[in-house]
Design an enzyme around this catalytic site. Structure first.
Site, PDB file in Angstrom:
ATOM      1  N   HIS A   9       1.792   1.258 -18.368  1.00  0.00           N
ATOM      2  CA  HIS A   9       0.960   1.717 -17.252  1.00  0.00           C
ATOM      3  C   HIS A   9       0.689   3.197 -17.465  1.00  0.00           C
ATOM      4  O   HIS A   9       1.443   4.053 -17.005  1.00  0.00           O
ATOM      5  CB  HIS A   9       1.674   1.440 -15.923  1.00  0.00           C
ATOM      6  CG  HIS A   9       0.836   1.745 -14.717  1.00  0.00           C
ATOM      7  ND1 HIS A   9       1.094   1.218 -13.476  1.00  0.00           N
ATOM      8  CD2 HIS A   9      -0.266   2.527 -14.552  1.00  0.00           C
ATOM      9  CE1 HIS A   9       0.203   1.659 -12.607  1.00  0.00           C
ATOM     10  NE2 HIS A   9      -0.633   2.473 -13.240  1.00  0.00           N
ATOM     11  N   HIS A  11      -2.834   5.790 -17.850  1.00  0.00           N
ATOM     12  CA  HIS A  11      -4.294   6.002 -17.880  1.00  0.00           C
ATOM     13  C   HIS A  11      -4.569   7.142 -18.858  1.00  0.00           C
ATOM     14  O   HIS A  11      -4.080   8.262 -18.643  1.00  0.00           O
ATOM     15  CB  HIS A  11      -4.805   6.372 -16.494  1.00  0.00           C
ATOM     16  CG  HIS A  11      -4.514   5.332 -15.449  1.00  0.00           C
ATOM     17  ND1 HIS A  11      -5.445   4.386 -15.068  1.00  0.00           N
ATOM     18  CD2 HIS A  11      -3.386   5.078 -14.722  1.00  0.00           C
ATOM     19  CE1 HIS A  11      -4.895   3.602 -14.131  1.00  0.00           C
ATOM     20  NE2 HIS A  11      -3.658   3.995 -13.910  1.00  0.00           N
ATOM     21  N   HIS A 189      -3.889  -3.186 -10.643  1.00  0.00           N
ATOM     22  CA  HIS A 189      -3.132  -2.390  -9.683  1.00  0.00           C
ATOM     23  C   HIS A 189      -3.143  -3.159  -8.364  1.00  0.00           C
ATOM     24  O   HIS A 189      -4.206  -3.620  -7.930  1.00  0.00           O
ATOM     25  CB  HIS A 189      -3.794  -1.034  -9.440  1.00  0.00           C
ATOM     26  CG  HIS A 189      -3.627  -0.034 -10.540  1.00  0.00           C
ATOM     27  ND1 HIS A 189      -3.947  -0.302 -11.842  1.00  0.00           N
ATOM     28  CD2 HIS A 189      -3.186   1.245 -10.510  1.00  0.00           C
ATOM     29  CE1 HIS A 189      -3.691   0.771 -12.574  1.00  0.00           C
ATOM     30  NE2 HIS A 189      -3.238   1.729 -11.790  1.00  0.00           N
ATOM     31  N   GLU A 192       0.093  -0.693  -4.367  1.00  0.00           N
ATOM     32  CA  GLU A 192       0.444   0.724  -4.543  1.00  0.00           C
ATOM     33  C   GLU A 192       0.313   1.371  -3.161  1.00  0.00           C
ATOM     34  O   GLU A 192       1.291   1.706  -2.523  1.00  0.00           O
ATOM     35  CB  GLU A 192      -0.497   1.385  -5.558  1.00  0.00           C
ATOM     36  CG  GLU A 192      -0.247   2.880  -5.775  1.00  0.00           C
ATOM     37  CD  GLU A 192      -1.293   3.541  -6.682  1.00  0.00           C
ATOM     38  OE1 GLU A 192      -2.379   2.968  -6.892  1.00  0.00           O
ATOM     39  OE2 GLU A 192      -1.018   4.671  -7.151  1.00  0.00           O
ATOM     40  N   ASP A 270       1.875   6.396 -15.491  1.00  0.00           N
ATOM     41  CA  ASP A 270       0.622   6.408 -14.726  1.00  0.00           C
ATOM     42  C   ASP A 270      -0.316   7.524 -15.208  1.00  0.00           C
ATOM     43  O   ASP A 270      -1.134   7.287 -16.089  1.00  0.00           O
ATOM     44  CB  ASP A 270       0.920   6.539 -13.223  1.00  0.00           C
ATOM     45  CG  ASP A 270      -0.138   5.881 -12.345  1.00  0.00           C
ATOM     46  OD1 ASP A 270      -1.057   5.240 -12.892  1.00  0.00           O
ATOM     47  OD2 ASP A 270      -0.053   5.997 -11.106  1.00  0.00           O
ATOM     48  N   ASP A 271      -0.197   8.722 -14.637  1.00  0.00           N
ATOM     49  CA  ASP A 271      -1.058   9.861 -14.995  1.00  0.00           C
ATOM     50  C   ASP A 271      -0.157  11.079 -15.203  1.00  0.00           C
ATOM     51  O   ASP A 271      -0.088  11.969 -14.346  1.00  0.00           O
ATOM     52  CB  ASP A 271      -2.068  10.124 -13.864  1.00  0.00           C
ATOM     53  CG  ASP A 271      -2.903   8.885 -13.573  1.00  0.00           C
ATOM     54  OD1 ASP A 271      -3.812   8.587 -14.365  1.00  0.00           O
ATOM     55  OD2 ASP A 271      -2.608   8.191 -12.573  1.00  0.00           O
TER      56      ASP A 271
HETATM   57  N1  ADE Z   1      -6.369   5.602 -11.686  1.00  0.00           N
HETATM   58  C1  ADE Z   1      -5.542   6.449 -12.279  1.00  0.00           C
HETATM   59  N2  ADE Z   1      -4.342   6.454 -11.680  1.00  0.00           N
HETATM   60  C2  ADE Z   1      -4.414   5.544 -10.675  1.00  0.00           C
HETATM   61  C3  ADE Z   1      -3.507   5.074  -9.714  1.00  0.00           C
HETATM   62  N3  ADE Z   1      -2.252   5.533  -9.624  1.00  0.00           N
HETATM   63  N4  ADE Z   1      -3.937   4.146  -8.831  1.00  0.00           N
HETATM   64  C4  ADE Z   1      -5.180   3.689  -8.885  1.00  0.00           C
HETATM   65  N5  ADE Z   1      -6.071   4.097  -9.783  1.00  0.00           N
HETATM   66  C5  ADE Z   1      -5.691   5.009 -10.682  1.00  0.00           C
HETATM   67 ZN    ZN Z   2      -2.238   3.465 -12.471  1.00  0.00          ZN
END
Ligand code: ADE
Ligand code: ZN
Length: 331
Positions: A9, A11, A189, A192, A270-271
């Protein structure tokens, strides 16, 4: 020896570090509303998912060429290698780049070149997953997916991301059916910020193979029972959850409860450039908070590997490395 893990996971656009954003903005003549590092960094205070997405999409404007995509993919893999990542399933948002006039072929060629470099330099295997925006019409996703399939672009699966609340999975039922019919892997996703019901829809209507995040499943005991029974993978991103305020503090993060329920959870980033750390930092955060034993850490690592789209022999090899890591404790 680092604990060997699979990153499922992540991006790509979420690995753009502030310094890289400013350098690429200069290189590609892009005017950003926050021209200095200090002003840019001041934006990284998020109140919810949307407040993060607004900045995340704005910053992507600096990505213009295949070389940019190759560079950030390689940079991410270099950093991932240092975290113990042995296999990555990388997300990217095609709509974000098409909207800015880039060609799909160029974006994918750049990412693929970076992934190939990562395999050659650090032995990191990979899959590539195109995520569709749930805030955009399903017709947009369908049109791009048809192009990806018909022009035989090198992707391995599709996902669903962006703003969750108000955009239930049912909107994307046809898109996911088309992807499955064409042999693509499917993830989404769900749960969340959105309710447990969105997880149920992702399972029943999109027939996903993994749920990204899924932390709100705990609000529905019948769903938890089902996820445990099916051993449905949930890719949990602890630093993201805290920074996006889906949980108030790490102490309140549901990871321990999820593990105790028997859910198939694994830890991801994630990011990472936005949320304060890569996979190793996410693992360190939960190990520290929940005092996870080495055996529990090995469970998380095995879950990540087993939940991947690697072939069985490759999974077995990586799981054997986890066993070796665990045994090394006793030397
Ligand atoms: N795009 C990038 N990070 C995300 C996240 N945590 N939730 C939804 N879309 C995303
Ligand atoms: Zn994500």
């Amino acid at each position: 020896m680092k604990l060997p893990v699979a990153e499922l996971h992540i991006h790509l656009e979420g690995t753009l570090e502030p310094e890289t954003i400013l350098r690429l903005a200069g290189q590609n003549n892009i005017d950003l509303p926050w021209p200095s590092l200090q002003e840019l960094r001041a934006q990284y205070n998020f109140s919810n998912l949307q407040s993060f997405l607004d900045l995340f999409y704005a910053n992507m404007a600096v990505l213009r060429t295949a070389a940019d995509f190759q560079e950030i993919t390689t940079a991410y893999l270099h950093r991932a290698h240092a975290s113990g990542v042995r296999h990555v399933e990388l997300f990217f948002d095609p709509q974000a780049h098409l909207e800015r006039g880039l060609a799909l072929a160029e974006v994918i060629a750049g990412i693929r070149a970076g992934l190939d470099a990562g395999l050659a330099r650090w032995g990191i295997t990979h899959r590539l997953i195109a995520c569709f925006w749930r805030h955009a019409p399903a017709e947009s996703a369908m049109e791009i997916l048809r192009t990806l399939v018909q022009e035989r672009h090198a992707i391995d699966g599709i996902g669903l991301d962006s703003s969750e609340l108000g955009y239930p999975p049912i909107l994307f039922q046809e898109v996911f059916a088309y992807a499955r019919e064409h042999g693509l892997h499917v993830v989404a996703h769900a749960g969340e910020e959105g309710p447990a019901e969105y997880i149920v829809q992702a399972l029943d209507l999109l027939k996903v193979e993994r749920i990204d995040h899924g932390i709100r499943c705990l609000e529905d005991p019948a769903l938890v029972q089902r996820l445990v029974k099916e051993q449905m993978p949930l890719t949990v991103c602890p630093l993201s959850n805290v920074r996006l305020r889906t949980v108030d503090t790490m102490a309140e993060h549901p990871l321990r409860r999820m593990l105790e329920a028997g859910l198939k959870v694994s830890i991801h980033s994630d990011d990472p450039a936005y949320f304060g750390g890569y996979l190793d930092a996410n693992l360190a955060a939960v190990i520290g908070q929940f005092e996870l034993s080495r055996e529990e850490q090995a469970v998380l690592a095995r879950n990540s590997i087993e939940s991947s789209f690697l072939e069985e022999p490759a999974k077995a090899r990586l799981c054997a490395e986890v066993d070796a890591w665990l045994a090394a404790e006793h030397l």
